[in-house]
Design an enzyme around this catalytic site. Structure first.
Site, PDB file in Angstrom:
ATOM      1  N   THR B  14       0.823  -1.206   0.000  1.00  0.00           N
ATOM      2  CA  THR B  14       0.000   0.000   0.000  1.00  0.00           C
ATOM      3  C   THR B  14       0.858   1.257   0.000  1.00  0.00           C
ATOM      4  O   THR B  14       0.717   2.133  -0.854  1.00  0.00           O
ATOM      5  CB  THR B  14      -0.918   0.005   1.242  1.00  0.00           C
ATOM      6  OG1 THR B  14      -1.668  -1.208   1.235  1.00  0.00           O
ATOM      7  CG2 THR B  14      -1.860   1.186   1.214  1.00  0.00           C
ATOM      8  N   ARG B  46       8.497  -9.342  -2.297  1.00  0.00           N
ATOM      9  CA  ARG B  46       8.579 -10.738  -1.908  1.00  0.00           C
ATOM     10  C   ARG B  46       8.155 -11.644  -3.067  1.00  0.00           C
ATOM     11  O   ARG B  46       8.677 -12.717  -3.255  1.00  0.00           O
ATOM     12  CB  ARG B  46       7.671 -10.979  -0.703  1.00  0.00           C
ATOM     13  CG  ARG B  46       8.113 -12.183   0.083  1.00  0.00           C
ATOM     14  CD  ARG B  46       7.561 -12.192   1.480  1.00  0.00           C
ATOM     15  NE  ARG B  46       6.481 -11.227   1.649  1.00  0.00           N
ATOM     16  CZ  ARG B  46       5.825 -11.071   2.792  1.00  0.00           C
ATOM     17  NH1 ARG B  46       6.164 -11.794   3.843  1.00  0.00           N
ATOM     18  NH2 ARG B  46       4.860 -10.187   2.910  1.00  0.00           N
ATOM     19  N   LYS B 105       7.797   1.777  12.513  1.00  0.00           N
ATOM     20  CA  LYS B 105       7.901   2.176  13.922  1.00  0.00           C
ATOM     21  C   LYS B 105       8.385   1.024  14.798  1.00  0.00           C
ATOM     22  O   LYS B 105       9.154   1.222  15.734  1.00  0.00           O
ATOM     23  CB  LYS B 105       6.564   2.697  14.431  1.00  0.00           C
ATOM     24  CG  LYS B 105       5.460   1.655  14.486  1.00  0.00           C
ATOM     25  CD  LYS B 105       4.154   2.150  13.934  1.00  0.00           C
ATOM     26  CE  LYS B 105       4.197   2.147  12.415  1.00  0.00           C
ATOM     27  NZ  LYS B 105       2.955   2.331  11.732  1.00  0.00           N
ATOM     28  N   GLY B 134       1.223   8.861  10.350  1.00  0.00           N
ATOM     29  CA  GLY B 134       0.928   9.051   8.928  1.00  0.00           C
ATOM     30  C   GLY B 134       1.427  10.361   8.360  1.00  0.00           C
ATOM     31  O   GLY B 134       2.627  10.625   8.335  1.00  0.00           O
ATOM     32  N   ILE B 136       1.072  13.382   9.428  1.00  0.00           N
ATOM     33  CA  ILE B 136       1.372  14.479  10.357  1.00  0.00           C
ATOM     34  C   ILE B 136       2.888  14.638  10.493  1.00  0.00           C
ATOM     35  O   ILE B 136       3.578  13.693  10.857  1.00  0.00           O
ATOM     36  CB  ILE B 136       0.760  14.201  11.741  1.00  0.00           C
ATOM     37  CG1 ILE B 136      -0.740  13.943  11.626  1.00  0.00           C
ATOM     38  CG2 ILE B 136       1.056  15.349  12.693  1.00  0.00           C
ATOM     39  CD1 ILE B 136      -1.395  13.534  12.944  1.00  0.00           C
ATOM     40  N   GLU B 190      -6.627  -4.540  10.915  1.00  0.00           N
ATOM     41  CA  GLU B 190      -6.090  -5.702  10.213  1.00  0.00           C
ATOM     42  C   GLU B 190      -6.856  -6.961  10.634  1.00  0.00           C
ATOM     43  O   GLU B 190      -7.557  -6.968  11.642  1.00  0.00           O
ATOM     44  CB  GLU B 190      -4.616  -5.904  10.611  1.00  0.00           C
ATOM     45  CG  GLU B 190      -3.796  -4.655  10.670  1.00  0.00           C
ATOM     46  CD  GLU B 190      -2.949  -4.466   9.429  1.00  0.00           C
ATOM     47  OE1 GLU B 190      -2.742  -5.450   8.708  1.00  0.00           O
ATOM     48  OE2 GLU B 190      -2.513  -3.337   9.187  1.00  0.00           O
ATOM     49  N   ASP B 201       1.128  -0.659  19.007  1.00  0.00           N
ATOM     50  CA  ASP B 201       1.383   0.173  17.831  1.00  0.00           C
ATOM     51  C   ASP B 201       1.547   1.635  18.262  1.00  0.00           C
ATOM     52  O   ASP B 201       2.503   2.317  17.871  1.00  0.00           O
ATOM     53  CB  ASP B 201       0.236   0.035  16.824  1.00  0.00           C
ATOM     54  CG  ASP B 201       0.391   0.983  15.646  1.00  0.00           C
ATOM     55  OD1 ASP B 201       1.164   0.673  14.733  1.00  0.00           O
ATOM     56  OD2 ASP B 201      -0.247   2.065  15.667  1.00  0.00           O
ATOM     57  N   LYS B 205       5.199   4.247  18.614  1.00  0.00           N
ATOM     58  CA  LYS B 205       5.307   5.626  18.126  1.00  0.00           C
ATOM     59  C   LYS B 205       5.665   6.569  19.277  1.00  0.00           C
ATOM     60  O   LYS B 205       6.482   7.483  19.117  1.00  0.00           O
ATOM     61  CB  LYS B 205       3.983   6.056  17.486  1.00  0.00           C
ATOM     62  CG  LYS B 205       3.620   5.226  16.254  1.00  0.00           C
ATOM     63  CD  LYS B 205       2.165   5.479  15.837  1.00  0.00           C
ATOM     64  CE  LYS B 205       1.723   4.492  14.761  1.00  0.00           C
ATOM     65  NZ  LYS B 205       0.249   4.498  14.569  1.00  0.00           N
TER      66      LYS B 205
END
Lengths: 433, 433
Positions: B14, B46, B105, B134, B136, B190, B201, B205
C-alpha cells in the site's frame, strides 16, 4: 567541536529578547541535539539607553549596517518589523550572501518579490517560520513535509487578536468595542489594532502561505481582505442559532484548473468543524494535500516564547546546514504571477445583514431585486427589537444560496438604492470546510 | 539541471505503491518547488508474480541485496515492515553509507539502538516521518522546529484503529467486539488487530517521539503499555456522565528534575480538551515546549496517501541536501539510557471498575482496604442492571484521588483477595491535559 556560527540580530524587543533567552537557556540542549553552537555576536537596536537584560552592552549598536557587515556575523535575524529599515537590513544581508531569518510577515507579503529575487541571485535563503502563526511550524509543513503534495486547500485562523474579540463577543455577549478594549487591556491587541481587526495581519500570512503552496508571488492589491469591524451581536447570535460560529478566516482553494482562490474575511463556519474550537489567542491552519489528506496545525500564534521558538528553529536549521558547508532550501518563487482567481468569480453562500426602515413591503422589495438577479434565498430573519417593538430601523438578515461574489455585489448595490435601505449591507461568507 | 538521485525501494504494498504514485503524479511540481529530481531505480518485493501497476517490470527483484547494493541507488526506502528482514535491509544500507527513509515504527522502537549507532558510525541519516502518525509532520516538528525547546509534555492519539473502535462504542453504543468487527470490515483494522488494540502500535510511536524529545533510546520493556481490550460500555457511559471521553492515550511528561514519564493506556480525558474531538481514524499529538507553549498536530494517521506523503517529504529532504553534497541531520541519541520514571512512581487520579458479587457490605469492604492504604475515594457508583435488578454479579466503579501507580496496584491486589471480587479490577487513568 564545530566552531560557533555567529548571528547578527536586528531588534531586541519582545521577540528579539525572547530569542536571546531561548538560545541562552537551552544552549546545551540545542548543542546536544543538533551539534549546533550559535552565538549572537551583534545586536542592532534603535535606542541604546533602554535596559537590555542578559546581553552584554558591547554587543549593541544603533547602526544596523555594523551588524550586517560584521565579519563575525554569518546570518542575520531581522525582528524589527516594518517594511522600510527592515527591507534595507534584509536586502543588505542577502547581497552579502548572508542567510536571513525573519518574523516579518508584512515585509515579505509586501516586498517579497524583490527579496526572494535577491535570495536567488545571492544564493542566500530567507527563512520565515516566525512570520506565520507564531510557534506553529506551518512554513516547514507546507514547504518541506508536504512538498510532495498538491495543496488543495487551506483555511486559517491566524490572527489571535481578532479571534479573541470574536470569542468574547460570542461567549460573553460583549459588544465589539468592549471586547476590543478588553483585548487591549490584556495586551492581546496593540494600542493601534488596525491591522489586526481590518484583516491585513491575517491576510499577509495567508499571502505567504499561498505563495509557499503555489510558488508565485502575490500582489496584496489583488487579494480580497475584510476584517471583523462590522461584526455585531446580531450576526453572532444568528450564526449560533444556525449551528455556525463567526471567525476571521483566511481561505485558499485550488480549483481543478489550477486557479487559486484566496480571501480573508469574517465568515460563518460550522460549529462541528474543528476550527470552530480554536479560541482565544490560539491560531490554527487546516491544510488539505492530495496525498496527505486533511491536517490541522494548532498552537500559540504570537508572543515572546512561541515566536522565539520558531526563530530559533530556523536558526538551527541554517546552522546545521552551514556547519556542513551547505544551506537549507529557502523558499523561492517558481511560477510567474497571475494564478489568483478574481474575487468576483469566487462562490459561496452568504449571510447578508441590511439596516432597513421598518415599513410594510421591505422584505418583498429586497427579495424582488435578489430574484431579478437570480440569487436564491435560503432564509430571512428580522430580529425583533424587544426594547422597542415599534423601532423605526431594524436589522434584516438574508441567507443566500451560492453565487459569484461579483454578482452578489452588483445585486446588493442595486438593493442599496431602495429607499428602505439605510446603509451599506454587511456580508459574511458561509465557508464549507 | 541536477542529476536525479536514485532510490532503492523495499516493499511495494500500500505505502510503497503510494510513494511511487505520488512521485510520478507530482514529479514536475516537486522539481519546480525543490529543485529535486528523484527516481525509483530498483524495487525489492517478496513475490514477483503480483501485478505491479505503474512501475516497469525490470525494476523489480526479490533480492533486497541487489537493491541496496545497486550503484544507481543513493538512498534506501524501507517499507516492508517487521523487524527482521527490514533490519537487515536498513543496516546494510547504513553500512554502505546510504541514507534510509523508513515508515517502520516497530523496527526503530525495538532495534533503534543498533540502527542509530550504525547511522552515527557510517554518517548516514535515518529519516522516519512516516513511522509516526501518517501524514502528520510530527517528527520534523519535534526534531527541527522545536529544537530550541525543552519538551515538557506530549499527549497523543496515534492509533486510528483503536480510536475508531472507541468512537463507535461511544457514539453508537456498540460493544467492543462489534466495533472491532466493523473496523475490520471497513479496512481500518487488520485481520490480526493485536498490536492496534493492545496498545503496542501506539506505544512504539510514543517511544520514538520520546526519544526525539529527550535524546535517549528507550527499551520497550521499560514502558507501561495497555490497550483498549478491557473497555466496556459501562466505562464509556460513566466517563460521559462525568464530562470525559475514553481514548487510547500516549502520555509523556517531563518532570522538573528531568525524569520522564511515558505510558500508553486507555484514559479518561476531558470533553473540553481538543484531543477529545479527534475521532475516527484521525491521529493527533499535543506537544508543549517551554518556549512554544501548547501545540497540536492533527491529521490522517495511516493509509496510502498520508503515509506516502511523509515518505516523499523525507525523500525530498534527503535529495535536497545530497544535491548540495551534504545531508540532513537525522536523529541520533545524545543521552545515555535511564531517564524513564518507573511506572510505579507515576501519579494520576484513577477510574477503577470491580466485578463484584452483589451482597451487602461490598462497598464498605473495598472502601476499607483503600482507606487502609490511604487512597482517597472521590466517588463510587454501581450501575443498576435494569435487565435484572437482582443480578448476582455487578460492576462497581470507584473514582480514586491521585496516588502513585505502584501504591494503587499493591492496594488493588489486596482488594482482589476479598471474596466478593470476581476478577481482576480494570483501571483507567484520568489524564489532566
Amino acid at each position: 567541536m564545530k566552531k560557533a556560527l555567529g548571528i547578527g540580530l536586528a531588534g531586541f524587543g519582545t521577540v528579539g529578547s525572547g530569542v536571546w533567552e531561548t538560545l541562552e537557556k537551552n544552549s546545551e540542549l540545542i548543542q546536544a541535539r543538533t551539534g549546533v553552537q550559535v552565538s549572537i555576536n551583534r545586536i542592532a537596536v534603535r535606542d541604546l539607553t533602554k535596559a537590555r537584560e542578559g546581553a552584554a552592552a558591547e554587543l549593541f549598536t544603533t547602526d544596523w549596517q555594523e551588524v550586517v557587515n560584521d565579519d563575525s556575523v554569518q546570518m542575520v535575524v531581522e525582528l524589527i518589523g516594518g517594511t522600510t529599515t527592515a527591507f534595507d537590513i534584509v536586502s543588505s544581508a542577502l547581497k552579502l550572501g548572508k542567510p536571513v531569518v525573519t518574523g516579518n510577515k508584512a515585509l515579505l507579503a509586501e516586498r517579497g518579490a524583490e527579496l526572494f529575487e535577491l535570495s536567488r541571485q545571492h544564493n542566500a535563503p530567507i527563512l520565515f517560520e516566525a512570520a506565520i502563526a507564531g510557534a506553529i511550524p506551518i512554513v516547514k509543513a507546507i514547504k518541506d513535509s508536504f512538498a510532495g503534495n498538491r495543496i488543495e486547500s487551506m483555511a486559517g485562523i491566524i490572527n489571535g487578536t481578532s479571534n479573541y474579540i470574536l470569542e468574547r463577543m460570542t461567549d460573553a455577549g460583549l459588544d465589539y468595542k468592549v471586547a476590543l478594549a478588553e483585548a487591549q487591556e490584556l495586551g492581546y491587541a496593540e494600542a493601534d489594532p488596525t491591522l489586526d481587526v481590518n484583516g491585513w495581519d491575517a491576510a499577509h500570512k495567508a499571502i505567504l502561505l499561498t505563495s509557499l503552496a503555489h510558488g508565485f508571488v502575490i500582489d496584496p492589491a489583488d487579494v480580497y481582505v475584510d476584517g471583523i469591524e462590522q461584526v455585531r451581536g446580531t450576526d453572532i447570535a444568528f450564526a449560533k442559532n444556525l449551528g455556525y460560529v463567526v471567525k476571521l478566516l483566511c481561505v485558499m482553494h485550488t480549483r481543478p484548473d489550477g486557479a487559486v482562490e484566496l480571501r480573508t474575511q469574517a465568515s460563518f463556519i460550522s460549529q462541528k468543524h474543528i476550527l470552530s474550537s480554536v479560541n482565544g489567542v490560539f491560531n490554527a491552519v487546516a491544510v488539505t494535500g492530495d496525498a496527505a489528506g486533511e491536517s490541522l496545525f494548532y498552537g500559540r500564534g504570537a508572543g515572546k516564547g512561541p515566536t522565539a521558538s520558531s526563530v530559533v528553529g530556523d536558526i538551527i536549521e541554517l546552522a546545521q546546514a552551514m556547519g556542513q558547508g551547505s544551506q537549507p532550501a529557502g523558499f523561492l518563487p517558481y511560477k510567474p504571477d497571475g494564478g489568483l482567481l478574481p474575487i468576483e468569480e469566487t462562490e459561496t453562500p452568504y449571510y447578508v445583514r441590511f439596516d432597513v426602515s421598518d415599513r410594510p413591503g421591505v422584505v418583498a422589495d429586497i427579495a424582488q431585486v435578489l430574484a431579478q438577479h437570480g440569487i436564491g434565498i435560503s432564509g430571512t430573519h428580522s430580529p425583533v427589537n424587544s426594547d422597542d417593538p415599534d423601532a423605526e430601523f431594524v436589522d434584516m438578515v438574508f441567507m443566500l444560496h451560492t453565487c459569484p461574489w461579483g454578482k452578489l455585489q452588483a445585486t446588493l448595490s442595486e438593493v442599496e438604492k431602495l429607499d428602505c435601505i439605510n446603509s451599506a449591507p454587511v456580508v459574511f461568507r458561509i465557508e464549507a470546510l
